[in-house]
Design a protein around this motif. Structure first.
Motif, PDB file in Angstrom:
ATOM      1  N   ARG A 105     -10.695  -7.626 -10.292  1.00 43.07           N
ATOM      2  CA  ARG A 105     -10.042  -8.774 -11.025  1.00 43.07           C
ATOM      3  C   ARG A 105      -9.370  -9.637  -9.950  1.00 43.07           C
ATOM      4  NH1 ARG A 105      -8.610 -10.053 -16.022  1.00 43.07           N
ATOM      5  NH2 ARG A 105      -9.136  -8.058 -16.713  1.00 43.07           N
ATOM      6  N   GLY A 106      -9.965 -10.667  -9.878  1.00 40.91           N
ATOM      7  CA  GLY A 106      -9.847 -11.689  -8.677  1.00 40.91           C
ATOM      8  C   GLY A 106      -8.300 -12.347  -8.889  1.00 40.91           C
ATOM      9  N   SER A 107      -7.922 -12.805  -7.872  1.00 39.41           N
ATOM     10  CA  SER A 107      -6.529 -13.554  -7.916  1.00 39.41           C
ATOM     11  C   SER A 107      -6.562 -14.692  -8.808  1.00 39.41           C
ATOM     12  CB  SER A 107      -6.389 -13.885  -6.305  1.00 39.41           C
ATOM     13  OG  SER A 107      -7.122 -15.007  -6.048  1.00 39.41           O
ATOM     14  N   ASP A 108      -7.665 -15.142  -9.423  1.00 40.73           N
ATOM     15  CA  ASP A 108      -7.474 -15.954 -10.635  1.00 40.73           C
ATOM     16  C   ASP A 108      -7.501 -15.356 -11.826  1.00 40.73           C
ATOM     17  OD1 ASP A 108     -10.214 -14.986 -10.520  1.00 40.73           O
ATOM     18  OD2 ASP A 108     -11.104 -17.150 -10.249  1.00 40.73           O
ATOM     19  N   ARG A 153      -9.988  -5.426   0.545  1.00 41.13           N
ATOM     20  CA  ARG A 153      -8.688  -4.968   0.823  1.00 41.13           C
ATOM     21  C   ARG A 153      -7.481  -5.516  -0.003  1.00 41.13           C
ATOM     22  NH1 ARG A 153     -11.194  -6.290   5.867  1.00 41.13           N
ATOM     23  NH2 ARG A 153     -11.906  -4.406   6.987  1.00 41.13           N
ATOM     24  N   ASP A 154      -7.437  -6.743  -0.161  1.00 44.64           N
ATOM     25  CA  ASP A 154      -6.293  -7.327  -0.845  1.00 44.64           C
ATOM     26  C   ASP A 154      -6.405  -6.742  -2.468  1.00 44.64           C
ATOM     27  OD1 ASP A 154      -5.832  -8.838   1.150  1.00 44.64           O
ATOM     28  OD2 ASP A 154      -6.654 -10.770   0.479  1.00 44.64           O
ATOM     29  N   ALA A 155      -7.575  -6.373  -2.817  1.00 45.82           N
ATOM     30  CA  ALA A 155      -7.643  -5.841  -4.259  1.00 45.82           C
ATOM     31  C   ALA A 155      -6.960  -4.208  -4.282  1.00 45.82           C
ATOM     32  CB  ALA A 155      -8.980  -5.805  -4.823  1.00 45.82           C
ATOM     33  N   LEU A 156      -7.523  -3.677  -3.246  1.00 44.19           N
ATOM     34  CA  LEU A 156      -6.861  -2.098  -3.344  1.00 44.19           C
ATOM     35  C   LEU A 156      -5.312  -2.322  -3.175  1.00 44.19           C
ATOM     36  CD1 LEU A 156      -9.695  -0.794  -0.738  1.00 44.19           C
ATOM     37  CD2 LEU A 156      -9.159   0.044  -3.075  1.00 44.19           C
ATOM     38  N   ALA A 157      -4.821  -3.219  -2.073  1.00 44.01           N
ATOM     39  CA  ALA A 157      -3.427  -3.031  -1.763  1.00 44.01           C
ATOM     40  C   ALA A 157      -2.776  -3.633  -3.264  1.00 44.01           C
ATOM     41  CB  ALA A 157      -3.046  -4.074  -0.921  1.00 44.01           C
ATOM     42  N   GLU A 158      -3.451  -4.449  -3.862  1.00 45.97           N
ATOM     43  CA  GLU A 158      -2.661  -5.026  -5.195  1.00 45.97           C
ATOM     44  C   GLU A 158      -3.137  -4.411  -6.444  1.00 45.97           C
ATOM     45  OE1 GLU A 158      -3.640  -9.070  -4.853  1.00 45.97           O
ATOM     46  OE2 GLU A 158      -2.506  -9.331  -2.833  1.00 45.97           O
ATOM     47  N   LEU A 177       0.859  -1.289   0.196  1.00 50.02           N
ATOM     48  CA  LEU A 177      -0.124   0.090   0.024  1.00 50.02           C
ATOM     49  C   LEU A 177       0.862   1.375  -0.088  1.00 50.02           C
ATOM     50  CD1 LEU A 177      -2.696  -1.058   2.627  1.00 50.02           C
ATOM     51  CD2 LEU A 177      -3.024  -0.594   0.183  1.00 50.02           C
ATOM     52  N   ASP A 178       0.835   2.039  -0.883  1.00 53.52           N
ATOM     53  CA  ASP A 178       1.613   3.196  -0.853  1.00 53.52           C
ATOM     54  C   ASP A 178       0.917   4.320  -0.224  1.00 53.52           C
ATOM     55  OD1 ASP A 178      -0.655   4.312  -2.549  1.00 53.52           O
ATOM     56  OD2 ASP A 178       0.857   4.636  -4.258  1.00 53.52           O
ATOM     57  N   GLY A 179       1.503   5.496  -0.106  1.00 51.05           N
ATOM     58  CA  GLY A 179       1.229   6.677   0.750  1.00 51.05           C
ATOM     59  C   GLY A 179      -0.199   7.039   0.266  1.00 51.05           C
ATOM     60  N   MET A 180      -0.557   7.159  -0.903  1.00 49.55           N
ATOM     61  CA  MET A 180      -1.895   7.576  -1.257  1.00 49.55           C
ATOM     62  C   MET A 180      -3.133   6.706  -1.086  1.00 49.55           C
ATOM     63  SD  MET A 180      -1.614  10.639  -2.812  1.00 49.55           S
ATOM     64  CE  MET A 180      -2.900  10.726  -3.910  1.00 49.55           C
ATOM     65  N   ALA A 181      -2.741   5.509  -0.963  1.00 51.68           N
ATOM     66  CA  ALA A 181      -3.897   4.339  -0.538  1.00 51.68           C
ATOM     67  C   ALA A 181      -4.047   4.449   0.673  1.00 51.68           C
ATOM     68  CB  ALA A 181      -3.508   3.220  -0.969  1.00 51.68           C
ATOM     69  N   LEU A 235     -16.474   0.943   1.588  1.00 48.23           N
ATOM     70  CA  LEU A 235     -17.346   1.514   0.387  1.00 48.23           C
ATOM     71  C   LEU A 235     -16.805   2.971   0.247  1.00 48.23           C
ATOM     72  CD1 LEU A 235     -20.810   0.569   1.301  1.00 48.23           C
ATOM     73  CD2 LEU A 235     -19.556  -0.035  -0.835  1.00 48.23           C
ATOM     74  N   ALA A 236     -16.313   3.764   1.038  1.00 51.72           N
ATOM     75  CA  ALA A 236     -15.873   5.073   0.942  1.00 51.72           C
ATOM     76  C   ALA A 236     -14.631   5.062   0.457  1.00 51.72           C
ATOM     77  CB  ALA A 236     -15.858   5.725   2.166  1.00 51.72           C
ATOM     78  N   GLU A 237     -13.635   4.019   0.648  1.00 46.90           N
ATOM     79  CA  GLU A 237     -12.443   4.038   0.118  1.00 46.90           C
ATOM     80  C   GLU A 237     -12.376   3.452  -1.521  1.00 46.90           C
ATOM     81  OE1 GLU A 237      -8.087   1.765   1.133  1.00 46.90           O
ATOM     82  OE2 GLU A 237      -9.709   1.740   2.345  1.00 46.90           O
ATOM     83  N   ILE A 238     -13.584   2.531  -1.778  1.00 48.92           N
ATOM     84  CA  ILE A 238     -13.728   2.209  -3.199  1.00 48.92           C
ATOM     85  C   ILE A 238     -14.117   3.437  -3.847  1.00 48.92           C
ATOM     86  CG2 ILE A 238     -15.048   0.821  -4.725  1.00 48.92           C
ATOM     87  CD1 ILE A 238     -15.070  -1.402  -2.717  1.00 48.92           C
ATOM     88  N   ASP A 239     -15.121   4.260  -3.460  1.00 51.48           N
ATOM     89  CA  ASP A 239     -15.764   5.339  -4.106  1.00 51.48           C
ATOM     90  C   ASP A 239     -14.830   6.480  -4.238  1.00 51.48           C
ATOM     91  OD1 ASP A 239     -18.434   4.235  -4.571  1.00 51.48           O
ATOM     92  OD2 ASP A 239     -19.185   5.434  -2.655  1.00 51.48           O
ATOM     93  N   HIS A 240     -13.864   6.638  -3.337  1.00 56.34           N
ATOM     94  CA  HIS A 240     -12.927   7.620  -3.471  1.00 56.34           C
ATOM     95  C   HIS A 240     -11.842   7.233  -4.717  1.00 56.34           C
ATOM     96  CE1 HIS A 240      -9.448  10.155  -2.441  1.00 56.34           C
ATOM     97  NE2 HIS A 240     -10.138  10.860  -1.561  1.00 56.34           N
TER      98      HIS A 240
END
Length: 619
Positions: free
Chosen positions: A409-412, A376-381, A126-130, A431-436
């Motif tokens: 996009r799933g891990s698969d 969370r994993d999708a946001l981090a990756e 996770l970078d600083g922006m995330a 939800l707010a993090e995704i919307d952002h």
């Protein structure tokens, strides 16, 4: 750049008819931005190993009160950089805590309660922006200043950092005195702002009611107490539209002022605020749970027993009241207000006009946790993607506009649509993090297109829970300015079911954004009394029909219903979009029914590019 042409049907309103709402919006409030100016940190010409100043030198910079030391959380994966910042700040008497793993940031902030987060911009995972997005999405932490340390000299990247929610950035390498001065300035400012947020609620000198923002802040403080209790009540005057038509605007407004003062008298010491032109909210933090229903009945009866106005204009008011018992289950003020709106919706049809909030059945714990972990994993990756689908004018035209669609996009390697993972995140801060995240990518895309002299308009789905968060409107307005974008390039898309529940909070957000030219679309629209009333309550520019109407030609009942919806929308000045159109017959029937735009696989399947030929499109 030549002006964008907007072909329209003769029976539809002018292209910018939606701006009628601008005149209704309250005037902008001037904000005093007077602050102590601190010298900006400048890059050092040649400092391979900056020396830590002596205690005497530091005392010349700052004197920290030992009884209330400043707390700084350092987020840095480089041990030497972290040690340097920690030693410099600790040398002034500040308390510091270092986190070297981004995943532990939120937990560390909740336990350490920092006055400021000093964070490296570039970190693995996770970078600083995330991480900043996560902080801004957390009700209890969202006001914490975030200052980035970065060696990136690109000014565009620095503007992006500020637009993304950071408060400042410092360039590496940095002089110790500059680091201390920058941290001190931000912490002092944050503490002053925190004191302002917890000040006693202020009464409006004209109405005597508490200001809306002050009551929301007071509600947040109540929920953050060790054992929150009491009740929150939404009071809505029934038949407000008919009263306004009968009395006229000026007399109706005077009536609502009198009703608010009556509620204030009935509420005794409990604060009352007016939320919109026909609804009030009352916070009773000291009211025992058993007494809340009795109190709500007294409000309803006390309002109904008084006659307002004189002569032919005399009226008695009937009210619906949504009642919420406050408890630790509400994460923030927005969640409690959402619950009150849900209760109010039930109260409108209740025989007594009063309804308690009933929490929706939660998803299975393992399902909700699984969805949250995947997100969370999708946001981090960085595994979220955006797809786009053209929205084409049936009368022809070359103005490009697209619906933005979220994909995971799933891990698969498989792509999943939003409907497969978002419902399980209901009321989750993610939800707010995704919307952002979605809005940030959309603004970047629009900026690139406008820079290339190829403007377009993007419809962007957003959750009302995100839009109601503190500073979300401020952030979006600032981001539009930083990206150099006109508001008309953006259309905020809200689902009907969500809008019915969160009408009041949506109105507040819309009032802020509409002055900048941002438009709004109500999606998945179906015929109904509440839905029709919503068309006049929100400053909408577009209406997207439910997919249920895509094959209306097959059912006479559905066909008549759809025609009525389109006709009412046009009378309200809205442009109507047909959704999920798959075959020419459905498109032809929608055109004959007066639809303005069509969206669906018949036009083009959703994809990752924005190269549809609107000029040559023929339906």
């Amino acid at each position: 750049m030549p002006p964008i042409r907007h072909p329209r049907r003769t029976e539809t309103p002018p292209p910018h008819y939606w701006r009628r709402w601008v005149g209704d919006a309250p005037p902008a409030v001037a904000v005093d931005l007077t602050e102590t100016v601190v010298e900006a940190a400048q890059p050092v010409e040649s400092l391979e190993a900056p020396a830590v100043p002596s205690p005497a030198e530091m005392q010349a910079v700052v004197a920290v009160d030992p009884a209330n030391p400043f707390r700084v959380l350092i987020v840095e994966d480089d041990p030497s950089q972290a040690a340097f910042a920690e030693s410099v700040l600790a040398g002034t008497g500040m308390q510091t805590l270092t986190v070297d793993q981004p995943t532990g940031l939120i937990a560390a902030m909740q336990s350490f309660r920092p006055d400021l987060v000093l964070m490296d911009l570039h970190m693995p995972g996770l970078d600083g922006m995330a991480l900043t997005n996560r902080i801004r999405a957390h009700e209890q932490l969202m006001h914490t200043p975030v200052v980035f340390l970065t060696g990136d000299p690109d000014p565009e990247r620095q503007y992006e950092v500020l637009a993304g929610g950071a408060d400042d950035f410092l360039s590496k390498p940095i002089r110790p005195r500059h680091l201390v001065a920058a941290v001190m300035s931000r912490v002092q400012r944050a503490r002053r702002q925190a004191q302002n947020r917890v000040r006693p609620p202020q009464a409006n000198p004209f109405t005597g009611l508490v200001e809306r923002g002050d009551l929301v802040a007071l509600l947040g403080n109540t929920l953050h107490a060790e054992a929150p209790r009491g009740a929150l009540m939404f009071v809505e005057v029934a038949g407000a539209e008919r009263l306004r038509e009968r009395l006229g605007y000026a007399a109706y407004e005077a009536l609502m002022i009198d009703a608010g003062q009556r509620l204030r008298g009935l509420s005794e010491q409990h604060p009352v605020a007016r939320l919109n032109d026909h609804a009030f909210v009352i916070l009773a933090p000291t009211l025992p749970g058993a007494a809340a229903a009795v109190f709500a009945q007294a409000l309803r009866d006390g309002l109904a027993q008084q006659t307002f106005g004189e002569g032919h204009d005399a009226v008695r008011l009937r009210a619906s009241i949504g009642l919420v018992a406050l408890d630790p289950g509400f994460a923030d003020a927005g969640a409690a207000l959402d619950a009150a709106e849900r209760a109010l919706r039930a109260a409108r049809v209740a025989p007594t006009g009063i309804a308690d909030y009933v929490a929706p059945a939660p998803a299975a714990p393992e399902q909700a946790q699984s969805a949250a972990d995947q997100v969370r994993d999708a946001l981090a990756e960085n595994r979220f993607e955006l797809a786009y689908q053209p929205i084409v004018a049936v009368a022809g035209g070359d103005e490009p506009q697209y619906q933005t669609l979220l994909r995971l996009r799933g891990s698969d390697g498989q792509l999943r649509v939003a409907a497969q993972f978002l419902p399980a995140l209901d009321n989750n801060a993610l939800l707010a993090e995704i919307d952002h995240w979605v809005l940030e990518r959309v603004l970047d895309t629009l900026q690139g297109r406008y820079h290339d002299q190829r403007p377009l308009r993007l419809f962007v789905p957003q959750s009302p829970r995100s839009l109601s968060r503190d500073d979300y409107a401020d952030w979006l307005l600032g981001a539009l300015e930083v990206h150099g974008l006109p508001g008309r390039a953006l259309v905020i898309d809200v689902r009907l079911d969500d809008a019915l529940i969160h009408t009041v909070t949506l109105q507040q957000f819309c009032q802020r954004m509409i002055r900048a030219g941002v438009q709004f679309c109500l999606s998945q629209y179906e015929c109904g009394d509440e839905a029709e009333a919503l068309l006049a309550q929100l400053p909408l520019g577009y209406l997207r029909l439910s997919a249920r109407y895509a094959n209306a030609q097959a059912s006479p009942t559905l066909r008549d219903e759809m025609r009525g919806v389109i006709d009412r929308a046009h009378r309200q000045g809205l442009l109507v979009i047909g959704h999920q159109i798959e075959d020419p017959q459905a498109a032809a029937y929608l055109w004959m029914s007066g639809i303005d735009f069509i969206q669906g696989n018949l036009v083009q399947r959703a994809g990752g590019d924005l190269e549809f030929d609107f000029h040559s499109a023929v339906l």
